[in-house]
Design an enzyme around this catalytic site. Sequence first.
Site, PDB file in Angstrom:
ATOM      1  N   CYS A  38       0.836  -1.208   0.000  1.00  0.00           N
ATOM      2  CA  CYS A  38       0.000   0.000   0.000  1.00  0.00           C
ATOM      3  C   CYS A  38       0.867   1.254   0.000  1.00  0.00           C
ATOM      4  CB  CYS A  38      -0.924  -0.024   1.221  1.00  0.00           C
ATOM      5  SG  CYS A  38      -1.991   1.417   1.288  1.00  0.00           S
ATOM      6  N   HIS A  54     -27.267  20.374   2.049  1.00  0.00           N
ATOM      7  CA  HIS A  54     -27.405  20.823   0.661  1.00  0.00           C
ATOM      8  C   HIS A  54     -26.301  21.839   0.365  1.00  0.00           C
ATOM      9  CE1 HIS A  54     -29.136  22.020  -3.102  1.00  0.00           C
ATOM     10  NE2 HIS A  54     -28.946  23.289  -2.746  1.00  0.00           N
TER      11      HIS A  54
END
Length: 460
Positions: free
Chosen positions: A42, A442
């Site tokens: 990784c 939102h």
Amino acid sequence: MTKNFDAIIIGTGQAGPSLAGRLTDAGMTVVIIERHHVGGTCVNTGCKPTKTLVASAYAAHLARRADDYGVTLGGGAVGIDMKKAKARKDAVVNASRSGNETWLGSMKGCTLLRGHARFESARSVSVNGEMLTAERIFINVGGRASTPDLPGIKDIDYLTNSSILELEMLPKHLVVVGGSYIGLEFAQMYRRFGAEVTVVEKGPRLIGREDEDVSAAIKEFLEAEGIQIRLNAECIRFAPHGEDIAVGVECTSGAPEVVGSHVLLAMGRRPNTDDLGLDKAGVAVDSRGYITVDDQLRTSVEGIWALGDCNGKGAFTHTAYNDFEIVAANLLDNDPRRVSDRISTYGLFVDPPLGRAGLTEAEAKKSGRRVLVGKRLMTNVGRAVEKGETYGFMKVLVDADTKELLGAAILGSGGDEVVHGILDVMYAKAPYTVIQRAMHIHPTVSELIPTVLGELKPLE
Ligand SMILES: Cc1cc2nc3c(=O)[nH]c(=O)nc-3n(C[C@H](O)[C@H](O)[C@H](O)COP(=O)(O)OP(=O)(O)OC[C@H]3O[C@@H](n4cnc5c(N)ncnc54)[C@H](O)[C@@H]3O)c2cc1C
């Protein structure tokens, strides 16, 4: 000379160092052995370098699209300085690797030994001619690129996920053999760097493990960037072609050969278990070399555990790390955590990314449950439209009878992050209505998940 420790850990990937930390905290002496770079795949040749280069590729892509956003760059074509991009990648990798080394060095009672470890018995391991013994041995040896014995492969130079990371020049035409997770990330990255790119996949579609709509949408946006995709390449073969390499594809359509300047093999991974002397310890492996483990990651030999990619239970950094958590919980905390408690989840870091959790649509169908599905195209997601990133869709699967969330595929802007909201509710075993009734921020991509869950329909 023989040295005795409370525990031997083979490999410094994503499970070994954390386990060394817990074992030494518990007062044990630990030797951790590494034959290559600390941090494993990784850190050195996997997630970190690729996502760093993906970021460079994204910057190039946005720069090319600057005009779409009303941004002027002062003329001239967008170019990529491969040396600089590589140097940025190296800096990120080196910082992470040395951070891991420092961390291991700071553990009281932990010895980091460089060299190749081999079992000599169920309680002993040899490294550079030195014999080490312990009552507990943890195998965290990971895997490497698999290089199938395809016709002509010995006659050409090819790249793997490791060697491609060393390139400081731009290939003229990169042929990526393998249209799955690793191959597609490199394909898009190199296309955005400015190379011609062809993906050759032997199956009938890209990333065959995903649902067909996911494969089709990813193919669409990769092709829109100018990547050539050759599917059904049933007879892949290679031959030198002047300075270049000819890759035989024999696809059902298109020319039977693709000529590229470089070939990247991305045809899967194999475990690093073939040179570990497992037979001397009596540790069982399956037909593909993966170490057989139970739900607590114990091998067939008492006192030996296998964690990470080498046990075949996962192929990700988070599964390797979760393996560490399971072993540590069982050994040190009297907490019976199990592999079977975890929910499959992963990302595919093309742009836009895919975030996946739980079952695919095909798996949900096969499960015999009554399944509901909610789906929304990213063209109908305000935030994606505002960002000008409207490829993809979000799809959520629900059990019609229990209201359980079964799975999700969020392919689109922020999909790799958005999917976690669904995953966490799956872990909480709460009904989907919890998310459906939640108020989200939102404008975000996540705010549409409650909407999708309010529009569920039976899966046909
Ligand atoms: C190109 C690429 C991109 C990837 N991207 C992602 C991603 O975005 N997200 C994600 O979750 N996963 C990703 N992965 C997968 C991830 O890298 C692996 O799942 C993860 O590194 C596995 O960790 P591990 O601990 O099992 O082993 P590894 O990290 O492979 O470590 C094993 C270590 O053991 C050492 N070793 C092996 N044999 C011996 C021996 N006999 N003696 C001494 N040392 C030995 C090795 O040198 C290595 O350092 C990617 C992989 C690749 C190849």
